[in-house]
Design a protein around this motif. Structure first.
Motif: not given
Length: 188
Positions: A77-98
């Motif tokens: 859970d915390p790993i998925s959320l951390a990666v998803g949040m970073t994806s949204a912050k750095q590359h919103p067009d590629e953001a991963l849902q969690v």
């Protein structure tokens, strides 16, 4: 720098030596509780940065389209959320849902076993904090596939190098570890 900082934090907070009985029932000289690091705000940020960089590189190299990231609760859970949040912050067009996979289907309501942002037909990355035998990762893969998802690959914070990676890859799911026992402990 981020990899060295995360390694240092894992060694400080999550790695213990001695004699331990693991979830698999095996005895080991090494215990790794990645939740302590993943639930630390600095650790979560480092995991998000390193995890997203590794995932994004894999996605680009293979031309993948990934919808979401998640795995078996609680370790993923915390790993998925951390990666998803970073994806949204750095590359919103590629953001991963969690999403998260429950150990058992919920006993009430809609009786779901996968919660969050997952839907049938999604191509996903399955996550685990530590793999030893690969059992919990494979259980998550089984649930995801039963619910109509396709697993592109597995992201693992630490591969203990005790056969789990091979078991997961035998299912046709490549494993992308951020650390292995060898790289974490600087073993020859």
């Amino acid at each position: 720098m981020s990899a060295a900082a995360l390694k240092s934090l894992l060694l400080e907070k999550s790695v213990r030596t001695g004699t331990f009985t693991l979830a698999s029932g095996k005895e080991s000289d090494l215990y790794i509780d990645c939740r302590v690091t993943a639930l630390d705000p600095f650790g979560a940020n480092l995991i998000g940065e390193l995890g997203w960089a590794a995932v994004r590189e894999r996605i680009a190299a293979e031309g993948l389209k990934i919808d979401a990231i998640g795995g078996m609760t609680l370790g993923a859970d915390p790993i998925s959320l951390a990666v998803g949040m970073t994806s949204a912050k750095q590359h919103p067009d590629e953001a991963l849902q969690v999403f998260t996979v429950r150990k058992e289907p919920k006993g009430h309501g809609r009786g779901k076993q996968i919660e969050g942002n997952f839907k049938e037909g999604s191509t996903v990355i399955v996550v685990d904090d530590v793999i030893t035998t690969g059992g919990s990762t494979i259980k998550a893969i089984d649930v995801i596939e039963r619910e109509g998802g396709k697993v592109a690959f597995a992201l693992v914070l630490v591969d203990r190098q005790e056969g789990g990676r091979e078991a997961i890859e035998a299912r046709g799911i490549p494993v992308l570890p951020l650390f292995t026992r060898k790289t974490l402990l600087d073993e020859a």
